[in-house]
Design a protein around this motif. Structure first.
Motif, PDB file in Angstrom:
ATOM      1  N   GLN A  61       0.797  -1.221   0.000  1.00 54.98           N
ATOM      2  CA  GLN A  61       0.000   0.000   0.000  1.00 54.98           C
ATOM      3  C   GLN A  61       0.835   1.280   0.000  1.00 54.98           C
ATOM      4  OE1 GLN A  61      -2.343  -0.857   3.575  1.00 54.98           O
ATOM      5  NE2 GLN A  61      -4.173  -1.048   2.303  1.00 54.98           N
ATOM      6  N   ALA A  62       2.123   1.156   0.206  1.00 58.03           N
ATOM      7  CA  ALA A  62       2.956   2.340   0.430  1.00 58.03           C
ATOM      8  C   ALA A  62       2.938   3.297  -0.759  1.00 58.03           C
ATOM      9  CB  ALA A  62       4.390   1.920   0.756  1.00 58.03           C
ATOM     10  N   ASP A  63       2.954   2.786  -1.974  1.00 63.04           N
ATOM     11  CA  ASP A  63       2.994   3.667  -3.152  1.00 63.04           C
ATOM     12  C   ASP A  63       1.728   4.516  -3.253  1.00 63.04           C
ATOM     13  OD1 ASP A  63       5.478   2.728  -3.851  1.00 63.04           O
ATOM     14  OD2 ASP A  63       4.757   1.353  -5.401  1.00 63.04           O
ATOM     15  N   GLU A  64       0.582   3.893  -3.056  1.00 66.00           N
ATOM     16  CA  GLU A  64      -0.687   4.624  -3.152  1.00 66.00           C
ATOM     17  C   GLU A  64      -0.794   5.688  -2.056  1.00 66.00           C
ATOM     18  OE1 GLU A  64      -4.406   5.588  -4.793  1.00 66.00           O
ATOM     19  OE2 GLU A  64      -2.879   4.184  -5.553  1.00 66.00           O
ATOM     20  N   ILE A  65      -0.408   5.323  -0.844  1.00 68.09           N
ATOM     21  CA  ILE A  65      -0.467   6.279   0.259  1.00 68.09           C
ATOM     22  C   ILE A  65       0.532   7.408   0.047  1.00 68.09           C
ATOM     23  CG2 ILE A  65      -0.128   6.547   2.758  1.00 68.09           C
ATOM     24  CD1 ILE A  65      -0.965   3.534   2.948  1.00 68.09           C
ATOM     25  N   SER A  66       1.701   7.079  -0.456  1.00 69.50           N
ATOM     26  CA  SER A  66       2.704   8.108  -0.738  1.00 69.50           C
ATOM     27  C   SER A  66       2.163   9.131  -1.724  1.00 69.50           C
ATOM     28  CB  SER A  66       3.985   7.465  -1.297  1.00 69.50           C
ATOM     29  OG  SER A  66       4.596   6.630  -0.333  1.00 69.50           O
ATOM     30  N   GLN A  67       1.427   8.659  -2.733  1.00 72.61           N
ATOM     31  CA  GLN A  67       0.842   9.562  -3.706  1.00 72.61           C
ATOM     32  C   GLN A  67      -0.193  10.475  -3.053  1.00 72.61           C
ATOM     33  OE1 GLN A  67       1.860  10.159  -6.635  1.00 72.61           O
ATOM     34  NE2 GLN A  67       0.220  11.473  -7.417  1.00 72.61           N
ATOM     35  N   MET A  68      -1.018   9.920  -2.173  1.00 70.96           N
ATOM     36  CA  MET A  68      -2.001  10.737  -1.450  1.00 70.96           C
ATOM     37  C   MET A  68      -1.303  11.841  -0.656  1.00 70.96           C
ATOM     38  SD  MET A  68      -4.597   7.948   0.224  1.00 70.96           S
ATOM     39  CE  MET A  68      -5.271   6.581  -0.711  1.00 70.96           C
ATOM     40  N   PHE A  69      -0.235  11.488   0.053  1.00 66.60           N
ATOM     41  CA  PHE A  69       0.460  12.464   0.888  1.00 66.60           C
ATOM     42  C   PHE A  69       1.223  13.477   0.034  1.00 66.60           C
ATOM     43  CE2 PHE A  69       0.859   9.495   4.835  1.00 66.60           C
ATOM     44  CZ  PHE A  69      -0.511   9.566   4.997  1.00 66.60           C
ATOM     45  N   PHE A  70       1.761  13.019  -1.089  1.00 65.27           N
ATOM     46  CA  PHE A  70       2.499  13.910  -1.983  1.00 65.27           C
ATOM     47  C   PHE A  70       1.582  14.998  -2.541  1.00 65.27           C
ATOM     48  CE2 PHE A  70       4.065  15.059  -6.253  1.00 65.27           C
ATOM     49  CZ  PHE A  70       5.332  15.519  -5.921  1.00 65.27           C
ATOM     50  N   LEU A  71       0.348  14.639  -2.840  1.00 64.63           N
ATOM     51  CA  LEU A  71      -0.613  15.610  -3.357  1.00 64.63           C
ATOM     52  C   LEU A  71      -0.963  16.684  -2.330  1.00 64.63           C
ATOM     53  CD1 LEU A  71      -2.993  13.235  -5.342  1.00 64.63           C
ATOM     54  CD2 LEU A  71      -1.287  14.798  -6.275  1.00 64.63           C
ATOM     55  N   SER A  72      -0.642  16.402  -1.063  1.00 69.67           N
ATOM     56  CA  SER A  72      -0.867  17.389  -0.009  1.00 69.67           C
ATOM     57  C   SER A  72       0.355  18.283   0.199  1.00 69.67           C
ATOM     58  CB  SER A  72      -1.216  16.673   1.304  1.00 69.67           C
ATOM     59  OG  SER A  72      -2.402  15.935   1.169  1.00 69.67           O
ATOM     60  N   ARG A  73       1.229  18.286  -0.809  1.00 72.91           N
ATOM     61  CA  ARG A  73       2.422  19.130  -0.792  1.00 72.91           C
ATOM     62  C   ARG A  73       3.323  18.816   0.396  1.00 72.91           C
ATOM     63  NH1 ARG A  73      -0.023  25.094  -2.590  1.00 72.91           N
ATOM     64  NH2 ARG A  73      -0.910  24.386  -4.568  1.00 72.91           N
ATOM     65  N   SER A  74       3.616  17.554   0.541  1.00 72.05           N
ATOM     66  CA  SER A  74       4.475  17.085   1.618  1.00 72.05           C
ATOM     67  C   SER A  74       5.664  16.334   1.037  1.00 72.05           C
ATOM     68  CB  SER A  74       3.699  16.156   2.563  1.00 72.05           C
ATOM     69  OG  SER A  74       2.584  16.810   3.110  1.00 72.05           O
ATOM     70  N   SER A  75       6.735  16.320   1.817  1.00 72.09           N
ATOM     71  CA  SER A  75       7.900  15.511   1.467  1.00 72.09           C
ATOM     72  C   SER A  75       7.670  14.104   2.007  1.00 72.09           C
ATOM     73  CB  SER A  75       9.164  16.109   2.081  1.00 72.09           C
ATOM     74  OG  SER A  75      10.278  15.283   1.855  1.00 72.09           O
ATOM     75  N   VAL A  76       7.619  13.131   1.112  1.00 74.42           N
ATOM     76  CA  VAL A  76       7.164  11.789   1.480  1.00 74.42           C
ATOM     77  C   VAL A  76       8.312  10.786   1.425  1.00 74.42           C
ATOM     78  CG1 VAL A  76       5.535   9.942   0.944  1.00 74.42           C
ATOM     79  CG2 VAL A  76       4.875  12.333   0.577  1.00 74.42           C
ATOM     80  N   ASN A  77       8.342   9.888   2.430  1.00 78.01           N
ATOM     81  CA  ASN A  77       9.326   8.800   2.462  1.00 78.01           C
ATOM     82  C   ASN A  77       8.668   7.538   3.001  1.00 78.01           C
ATOM     83  OD1 ASN A  77      12.122   9.883   1.725  1.00 78.01           O
ATOM     84  ND2 ASN A  77      11.427  11.415   3.200  1.00 78.01           N
ATOM     85  N   THR A  78       9.346   6.433   2.816  1.00 75.36           N
ATOM     86  CA  THR A  78       8.868   5.170   3.382  1.00 75.36           C
ATOM     87  C   THR A  78       9.960   4.565   4.258  1.00 75.36           C
ATOM     88  OG1 THR A  78       9.621   3.892   1.463  1.00 75.36           O
ATOM     89  CG2 THR A  78       7.332   4.683   1.446  1.00 75.36           C
ATOM     90  N   ILE A  79       9.533   3.731   5.212  1.00 75.78           N
ATOM     91  CA  ILE A  79      10.444   3.026   6.104  1.00 75.78           C
ATOM     92  C   ILE A  79      10.169   1.540   5.962  1.00 75.78           C
ATOM     93  CG2 ILE A  79      11.195   2.696   8.491  1.00 75.78           C
ATOM     94  CD1 ILE A  79      10.138   5.512   9.086  1.00 75.78           C
ATOM     95  N   ASN A  80      11.217   0.764   5.722  1.00 78.37           N
ATOM     96  CA  ASN A  80      11.067  -0.678   5.524  1.00 78.37           C
ATOM     97  C   ASN A  80      11.123  -1.438   6.847  1.00 78.37           C
ATOM     98  OD1 ASN A  80      10.995  -0.167   2.802  1.00 78.37           O
ATOM     99  ND2 ASN A  80      13.047  -0.942   2.381  1.00 78.37           N
ATOM    100  N   ASP A  81      10.412  -2.562   6.878  1.00 75.10           N
ATOM    101  CA  ASP A  81      10.507  -3.437   8.035  1.00 75.10           C
ATOM    102  C   ASP A  81      11.745  -4.325   7.911  1.00 75.10           C
ATOM    103  OD1 ASP A  81       9.865  -5.465   6.219  1.00 75.10           O
ATOM    104  OD2 ASP A  81       7.772  -5.595   6.854  1.00 75.10           O
ATOM    105  N   LEU A  82      11.923  -5.256   8.839  1.00 74.05           N
ATOM    106  CA  LEU A  82      13.124  -6.094   8.847  1.00 74.05           C
ATOM    107  C   LEU A  82      13.196  -7.026   7.648  1.00 74.05           C
ATOM    108  CD1 LEU A  82      13.362  -7.021  12.644  1.00 74.05           C
ATOM    109  CD2 LEU A  82      14.718  -5.334  11.383  1.00 74.05           C
ATOM    110  N   SER A  83      12.059  -7.255   6.998  1.00 75.54           N
ATOM    111  CA  SER A  83      12.037  -8.093   5.800  1.00 75.54           C
ATOM    112  C   SER A  83      12.268  -7.292   4.531  1.00 75.54           C
ATOM    113  CB  SER A  83      10.699  -8.835   5.700  1.00 75.54           C
ATOM    114  OG  SER A  83      10.508  -9.679   6.803  1.00 75.54           O
ATOM    115  N   GLY A  84      12.433  -5.990   4.673  1.00 77.88           N
ATOM    116  CA  GLY A  84      12.705  -5.136   3.517  1.00 77.88           C
ATOM    117  C   GLY A  84      11.474  -4.588   2.836  1.00 77.88           C
TER     118      GLY A  84
END
Length: 291
Positions: free
Chosen positions: A259-282
């Motif tokens: 789901q990270a890509d879709e959520i990142s797009q939602m947050f990006f449209l809100s004019r935010s700097s977006v990043n993701t954090i991986n779990d121990l499995s990558g």
């Protein structure tokens, strides 16, 4: 081996042998981590830790212990979560009451707390809102790590809210305020100006709920069901809550690995700097947005 034949052997059985029998019964029932669960349940009944168990494993098991242990093993064998049977579960450096009606804290959620602590460590008297707080494990862990923070833990449902209040008292944090409310209510906490918003919202697609593990299906559907496509809560987080942050404020949310890509797009449209954090499995398990 039947329970009757097992019971006849009880007077000759050691604690360690009883634990092995419990593990075998859980394995036969298809439970994962059968050995771990069997030992946890026995330690719970004996009120000892793992080190003490190792010292006492040659002790004889009496009939009372056998009967109580088999009762717990049967509960676990039918799919009741281990955490619900024990009534408490550890998360980071805290202990949290859990039971029917509240989501069980999971290790991947620690990523949210780690981000929060790092983000807040140099801020003076920050304000934090934890949405869909459940047991309060996120809010309480952040409050314990950042003692000058003012944390609001928002939970809608009565059962979970009861656990939230109980865990605030149990962990002795005086900088967490439990708030009964629905995150879809745009008037909720609208007088609070947060530096950071955190959430581990429901994100399972409604149609996938019947196919979850048996143990997970025993947890409240209200803490799992993210709507038809799994994004109902992320939409309101992006459209309403993210807008409340000042410049330099941040939001961090847990999600499923796909789901990270879709959520990142939602947050990006809100004019935010977006990043993701991986779990121990990558896999990407947390999406962050900084205004």
């Amino acid at each position: 081996m039947t329970l009757t034949s097992l019971k006849k052997r009880t007077m000759k059985m050691t604690i360690n042998e009883l634990c092995r029998q419990g593990a075998e019964m859980l394995e036969d029932a298809g439970r994962e981590n059968a050995g771990f669960d069997a030992r946890c349940l026995l330690e719970y009944l004996l009120e000892i830790n793992t080190t003490q168990y190792m010292l006492r494993r040659s002790d004889k098991a009496d009939t009372k212990l056998f009967n109580e242990y088999m009762r717990l093993i049967r509960r676990r064998a039918t799919g009741e979560p281990l955490q619900y049977i024990l009534g408490k579960w550890e998360f980071m450096d805290g202990e949290f009451y859990v039971g029917e009606g509240v989501l069980i804290p999971r290790p991947e959620t620690e990523l949210l707390v780690d981000f929060a602590v790092d983000f807040l460590k140099n801020r003076e008297n920050p304000i934090v809102i934890d949405l869909c707080s459940g047991s309060g494990c996120i809010a309480i862990s952040v409050a314990k790590a950042i003692k000058k923070a003012e944390v609001y833990a928002v939970e809608k449902y009565d059962d979970a809210f009861s656990y939230l209040q109980k865990n605030i008292l149990h962990n002795r944090v005086n900088n967490v305020t439990a708030v009964k409310g629905d995150i879809f209510d745009n008037s909720l906490l609208n007088d609070i100006k947060p530096d950071l918003i955190l959430s581990n919202p429901p994100y399972i697609r409604s149609e996938d709920l019947p196919f979850l593990q048996q143990e997970v299906r025993r947890e409240p559907a209200t803490a799992l069901d993210g709507g038809r496509d799994g994004y109902d809560f992320y939409r309101v987080l992006a459209s309403d809550w993210l807008q409340r942050l000042p410049k330099g404020g941040a939001m961090a949310v847990e999600c499923a690995e796909d789901q990270a890509d879709e959520i990142s797009q939602m947050f990006f449209l809100s004019r935010s700097s977006v990043n993701t954090i991986n779990d121990l499995s990558g896999f990407p398990r947390v999406v962050t947005a900084v205004k």
